[in-house]
Design a protein around this motif. Structure first.
Motif, PDB file in Angstrom:
ATOM      1  N   ILE A  52       0.680  -1.298  -0.272  1.00  0.00           N
ATOM      2  CA  ILE A  52       0.294  -0.034   0.532  1.00  0.00           C
ATOM      3  C   ILE A  52       0.564   1.013   0.203  1.00  0.00           C
ATOM      4  CG2 ILE A  52      -1.706   1.344   1.121  1.00  0.00           C
ATOM      5  CD1 ILE A  52      -2.794  -1.584   2.355  1.00  0.00           C
ATOM      6  N   SER A  53       1.710   1.376   0.237  1.00  0.00           N
ATOM      7  CA  SER A  53       2.518   2.666   0.920  1.00  0.00           C
ATOM      8  C   SER A  53       3.302   3.201  -0.254  1.00  0.00           C
ATOM      9  CB  SER A  53       3.694   2.441   1.986  1.00  0.00           C
ATOM     10  OG  SER A  53       3.500   2.195   3.141  1.00  0.00           O
ATOM     11  N   ILE A  54       4.111   1.900  -1.050  1.00  0.00           N
ATOM     12  CA  ILE A  54       4.836   1.252  -2.483  1.00  0.00           C
ATOM     13  C   ILE A  54       4.029   2.259  -3.625  1.00  0.00           C
ATOM     14  CG2 ILE A  54       5.435   0.594  -4.487  1.00  0.00           C
ATOM     15  CD1 ILE A  54       7.370  -1.620  -1.877  1.00  0.00           C
ATOM     16  N   ALA A  55       2.114   1.676  -3.733  1.00  0.00           N
ATOM     17  CA  ALA A  55       0.887   2.384  -4.676  1.00  0.00           C
ATOM     18  C   ALA A  55       0.755   3.238  -4.090  1.00  0.00           C
ATOM     19  CB  ALA A  55      -0.361   1.235  -3.851  1.00  0.00           C
ATOM     20  N   GLU A  56       1.086   4.229  -3.320  1.00  0.00           N
ATOM     21  CA  GLU A  56       0.649   5.608  -2.143  1.00  0.00           C
ATOM     22  C   GLU A  56       2.369   6.188  -3.461  1.00  0.00           C
ATOM     23  OE1 GLU A  56      -1.382   8.627  -1.315  1.00  0.00           O
ATOM     24  OE2 GLU A  56      -2.172   7.211  -1.530  1.00  0.00           O
ATOM     25  N   ALA A  57       3.220   5.852  -2.981  1.00  0.00           N
ATOM     26  CA  ALA A  57       4.559   6.737  -3.565  1.00  0.00           C
ATOM     27  C   ALA A  57       4.706   6.618  -4.895  1.00  0.00           C
ATOM     28  CB  ALA A  57       5.321   5.953  -2.842  1.00  0.00           C
ATOM     29  N   SER A  58       3.627   5.658  -5.174  1.00  0.00           N
ATOM     30  CA  SER A  58       3.691   5.387  -6.638  1.00  0.00           C
ATOM     31  C   SER A  58       2.522   6.984  -7.390  1.00  0.00           C
ATOM     32  CB  SER A  58       3.498   4.304  -7.551  1.00  0.00           C
ATOM     33  OG  SER A  58       3.652   4.582  -8.630  1.00  0.00           O
ATOM     34  N   ARG A  59       1.513   6.419  -6.746  1.00  0.00           N
ATOM     35  CA  ARG A  59       0.435   7.783  -7.477  1.00  0.00           C
ATOM     36  C   ARG A  59       0.793   9.054  -6.900  1.00  0.00           C
ATOM     37  NH1 ARG A  59      -3.086   4.196  -5.347  1.00  0.00           N
ATOM     38  NH2 ARG A  59      -3.138   4.582  -3.118  1.00  0.00           N
ATOM     39  N   GLN A  60       1.282   9.555  -5.999  1.00  0.00           N
ATOM     40  CA  GLN A  60       2.328  10.598  -5.627  1.00  0.00           C
ATOM     41  C   GLN A  60       3.278  10.991  -6.116  1.00  0.00           C
ATOM     42  OE1 GLN A  60       3.900  10.610  -1.463  1.00  0.00           O
ATOM     43  NE2 GLN A  60       1.040  10.720  -0.782  1.00  0.00           N
ATOM     44  N   LEU A  61       4.014  10.075  -6.786  1.00  0.00           N
ATOM     45  CA  LEU A  61       5.140  10.330  -7.649  1.00  0.00           C
ATOM     46  C   LEU A  61       4.714  10.314  -9.606  1.00  0.00           C
ATOM     47  CD1 LEU A  61       8.306  10.419  -8.671  1.00  0.00           C
ATOM     48  CD2 LEU A  61       8.422   7.849  -8.919  1.00  0.00           C
ATOM     49  N   ASP A  62       3.993  10.101  -9.492  1.00  0.00           N
ATOM     50  CA  ASP A  62       2.950  10.580 -10.533  1.00  0.00           C
ATOM     51  C   ASP A  62       2.447  12.018 -10.882  1.00  0.00           C
ATOM     52  OD1 ASP A  62       3.391   8.064 -12.049  1.00  0.00           O
ATOM     53  OD2 ASP A  62       1.368   7.114 -11.277  1.00  0.00           O
ATOM     54  N   GLY A  63       2.183  12.501  -9.916  1.00  0.00           N
ATOM     55  CA  GLY A  63       1.561  13.439  -9.712  1.00  0.00           C
ATOM     56  C   GLY A  63       2.879  15.262  -9.638  1.00  0.00           C
ATOM     57  N   VAL A  64       3.500  14.062  -8.935  1.00  0.00           N
ATOM     58  CA  VAL A  64       5.064  15.147  -8.514  1.00  0.00           C
ATOM     59  C   VAL A  64       4.915  15.346  -9.982  1.00  0.00           C
ATOM     60  CG1 VAL A  64       6.824  15.668  -8.314  1.00  0.00           C
ATOM     61  CG2 VAL A  64       5.343  15.159  -6.706  1.00  0.00           C
ATOM     62  N   ARG A  65       5.516  14.254 -11.187  1.00  0.00           N
ATOM     63  CA  ARG A  65       6.001  14.022 -12.687  1.00  0.00           C
ATOM     64  C   ARG A  65       4.866  15.395 -13.462  1.00  0.00           C
ATOM     65  NH1 ARG A  65       6.989   8.309 -13.010  1.00  0.00           N
ATOM     66  NH2 ARG A  65       9.832   8.317 -12.375  1.00  0.00           N
ATOM     67  N   ARG A  66       3.619  15.120 -13.387  1.00  0.00           N
ATOM     68  CA  ARG A  66       2.688  15.675 -14.385  1.00  0.00           C
ATOM     69  C   ARG A  66       2.437  17.539 -13.969  1.00  0.00           C
ATOM     70  NH1 ARG A  66      -0.900  11.903 -13.482  1.00  0.00           N
ATOM     71  NH2 ARG A  66      -1.552  12.363 -11.400  1.00  0.00           N
ATOM     72  N   ALA A  67       2.846  18.008 -12.687  1.00  0.00           N
ATOM     73  CA  ALA A  67       2.835  18.964 -11.803  1.00  0.00           C
ATOM     74  C   ALA A  67       4.741  19.359 -12.010  1.00  0.00           C
ATOM     75  CB  ALA A  67       3.084  19.102 -10.522  1.00  0.00           C
ATOM     76  N   ALA A  68       5.541  18.872 -12.594  1.00  0.00           N
ATOM     77  CA  ALA A  68       7.056  19.488 -13.179  1.00  0.00           C
ATOM     78  C   ALA A  68       6.838  19.197 -14.631  1.00  0.00           C
ATOM     79  CB  ALA A  68       8.236  18.244 -12.890  1.00  0.00           C
ATOM     80  N   SER A  69       6.117  18.356 -15.093  1.00  0.00           N
ATOM     81  CA  SER A  69       6.115  18.890 -17.256  1.00  0.00           C
ATOM     82  C   SER A  69       5.329  20.111 -17.226  1.00  0.00           C
ATOM     83  CB  SER A  69       4.564  17.692 -17.194  1.00  0.00           C
ATOM     84  OG  SER A  69       5.171  17.555 -18.892  1.00  0.00           O
ATOM     85  N   MET A  70       4.175  20.176 -16.160  1.00  0.00           N
ATOM     86  CA  MET A  70       3.461  21.796 -16.783  1.00  0.00           C
ATOM     87  C   MET A  70       3.978  22.994 -16.732  1.00  0.00           C
ATOM     88  SD  MET A  70      -0.426  20.450 -14.714  1.00  0.00           S
ATOM     89  CE  MET A  70      -0.886  21.599 -14.488  1.00  0.00           C
ATOM     90  N   ALA A  71       4.953  22.596 -15.361  1.00  0.00           N
ATOM     91  CA  ALA A  71       5.801  23.861 -14.599  1.00  0.00           C
ATOM     92  C   ALA A  71       7.039  24.087 -16.356  1.00  0.00           C
ATOM     93  CB  ALA A  71       6.139  23.781 -13.348  1.00  0.00           C
TER      94      ALA A  71
END
Length: 86
Positions: A9-28
């Motif tokens: 569960i922790s790995i899955a949550e970290a993966s979702r958070q990392l995807d969000g960070v990647r999307r935000a960095a791409s948008m920036a």
């Protein structure tokens, strides 16, 4: 067995958070490109070839281009370069 399940569960949550960070960095990154392109367009319209200043700040990112005569100073985040034409 419960320890393994909580790790998954922790790995899955970290993966979702990392995807969000990647999307935000791409948008920036895309926003920085649009701002820099607009700054270049404005500089071209103004026609100041001997002196110009361009500063762009978006979130945690910073970009600057300073030209005076034959000297150019470019700053991208924590890195910078100074060049002089001969």
């Amino acid at each position: 067995m419960s320890k393994s399940k909580s790790t998954e569960i922790s790995i899955a949550e970290a993966s979702r958070q990392l995807d969000g960070v990647r999307r935000a960095a791409s948008m920036a990154g895309r926003a920085m490109q649009r701002l820099e392109a607009e700054a270049e367009r404005i500089a071209g319209d103004v026609g100041t070839s001997s002196r110009s200043l361009r500063l762009v700040s978006a979130g945690e990112q910073f970009s600057a281009l300073i030209r005076h005569g034959k000297t150019t100073i470019q700053i991208e985040g924590d890195a910078f370069a100074v060049t002089t034409e001969s």
